[in-house]
Design a protein around this motif. Structure first.
Motif, short mmCIF file in Angstrom:
data_model
loop_
_atom_site.label_atom_id
_atom_site.label_comp_id
_atom_site.label_asym_id
_atom_site.label_seq_id
_atom_site.Cartn_x
_atom_site.Cartn_y
_atom_site.Cartn_z
N TYR A 1 7.52 2.78 6.65
CA TYR A 1 7.58 3.19 5.24
C TYR A 1 8.80 4.02 4.90
O TYR A 1 8.79 4.79 3.93
N GLY A 2 9.85 3.91 5.70
CA GLY A 2 11.06 4.67 5.42
C GLY A 2 10.97 6.15 5.75
O GLY A 2 11.88 6.92 5.42
N LEU A 3 9.89 6.54 6.41
CA LEU A 3 9.70 7.95 6.74
C LEU A 3 10.56 8.34 7.94
O LEU A 3 10.72 7.55 8.87
N VAL B 1 11.28 8.22 17.32
CA VAL B 1 9.82 8.30 17.32
C VAL B 1 9.31 8.75 18.69
O VAL B 1 8.45 9.62 18.81
N ARG B 2 9.88 8.16 19.75
CA ARG B 2 9.46 8.53 21.09
C ARG B 2 9.77 10.00 21.39
O ARG B 2 8.96 10.71 21.98
N GLU B 3 10.94 10.45 20.97
CA GLU B 3 11.31 11.85 21.23
C GLU B 3 10.35 12.80 20.56
O GLU B 3 9.92 13.80 21.15
N VAL C 1 0.84 -1.20 0.00
CA VAL C 1 0.00 0.00 0.00
C VAL C 1 0.87 1.25 0.00
O VAL C 1 1.78 1.37 0.85
N PRO C 2 0.65 2.19 -0.91
CA PRO C 2 1.38 3.46 -0.83
C PRO C 2 1.10 4.12 0.53
O PRO C 2 -0.05 4.10 1.01
N PRO C 3 2.10 4.68 1.18
CA PRO C 3 1.90 5.25 2.51
C PRO C 3 0.72 6.23 2.59
O PRO C 3 -0.04 6.20 3.55
N ARG C 4 0.58 7.08 1.59
CA ARG C 4 -0.52 8.06 1.64
C ARG C 4 -1.86 7.36 1.75
O ARG C 4 -2.72 7.76 2.54
N GLU C 5 -2.06 6.30 1.00
CA GLU C 5 -3.33 5.58 1.05
C GLU C 5 -3.54 4.88 2.39
O GLU C 5 -4.65 4.80 2.91
N MET C 6 -2.46 4.35 2.97
CA MET C 6 -2.58 3.70 4.27
C MET C 6 -2.99 4.70 5.35
O MET C 6 -3.91 4.44 6.14
#
Length: 244
Positions: free
Chosen positions: A89-91, A137-139, A61-66
């Motif tokens: 997604y590599g973001l 991510v937590r920060e 699934v493309p990230p935008r669609e997810m």
């Protein structure tokens, strides 16, 4: 944590044996409403189920669609929703957290491998690099997201309890709130429970122990992956065949 993220986190703690937090996995807004109306206090989207509902293979699934699909689910219900966003997604952490919060979810699954499940062992990520990502991510998220760190050792063919525990502890030290050892054999769940000082997510399989039995073995939280979507589609197939 603040707001519904705090409430979602509280659902994981102080669970009695045999009473894990059971989180159905909606794949669209209508299935989410069904689960909410059945009385579940929170929901956890499965990436594979959402992918199927959008016409994609799992992991495609493309990230935008997810994020759009997850947002529709979160808006459809009043209970907290956690989202399976695969490996992110590599973001970058800031962008990933922003998209999750914009979607209205209070938690996320992040897995430590890439590629389709059932591929080679080499698909496991370096554990320390994954821990660094979870720390970022937590920060960024602070207390706004409940982070469920998925450990993919068993799904990638690394049936090593010591390595599994090592990864789990690294991720918890980095700021994860819960550990999800997907497809861990039932007989290792008690050992995981003893070794991991945090909520433990276990997947329910159709031919395996019930959620209550998984709780007795040590699960704090039980999810279903795409299992409920598969069951719903099987029921729909039966209805369709009866109409011919």
């Amino acid at each position: 944590m603040t707001g519904t993220a705090a409430a979602f986190g509280a659902l994981h703690r102080d669970r009695a044996p045999g009473d894990p937090l059971v989180l159905p996995g909606p794949w669209d807004a209508s299935s989410a409403r069904v689960f909410e109306e059945a009385g579940f206090p929170a929901l956890a989207t499965p990436s594979a189920g959402v992918a199927a509902s959008l016409g994609y293979a799992d992991g495609s699934v493309p990230p935008r669609e997810m994020f759009e699909a997850v947002g529709r689910i979160a808006r459809a219900v009043s209970v907290p929703v956690s989202a399976d966003v695969e490996d992110g997604y590599g973001l970058p952490a800031r962008q990933l957290v922003g998209r999750l919060l914009d979607a209205g979810v209070v938690g996320c699954n992040l897995e430590d491998s890439w590629g389709r499940e059932g591929t080679s062992v080499g698909s496991l990520k370096d554990a320390r690099e994954q821990a660094d990502f979870l720390a970022a991510v937590r920060e960024v998220a602070g207390g706004e997201l409940f982070v469920n760190a998925r450990v993919d050792t068993y799904v990638r063919g690394v049936a090593d309890l010591d390595e599994t525990v090592r990864r789990a502890r690294l991720y918890l030290a980095a700021g994860a709130d819960c550990v999800y050892v997907i497809l861990a054999p039932v007989d290792v769940i008690p050992a995981l429970r003893d070794a991991i000082d945090a909520p433990l997510n276990v997947v329910h399989l159709p031919d395996g122990p019930s959620p209550e039995e998984l709780g007795e073995l040590g699960a704090s939280r039980v999810t279903f992956g795409p299992g409920l979507h598969h069951r719903a589609m099987a029921a729909l197939k039966g209805i369709a065949e009866g109409l011919r």
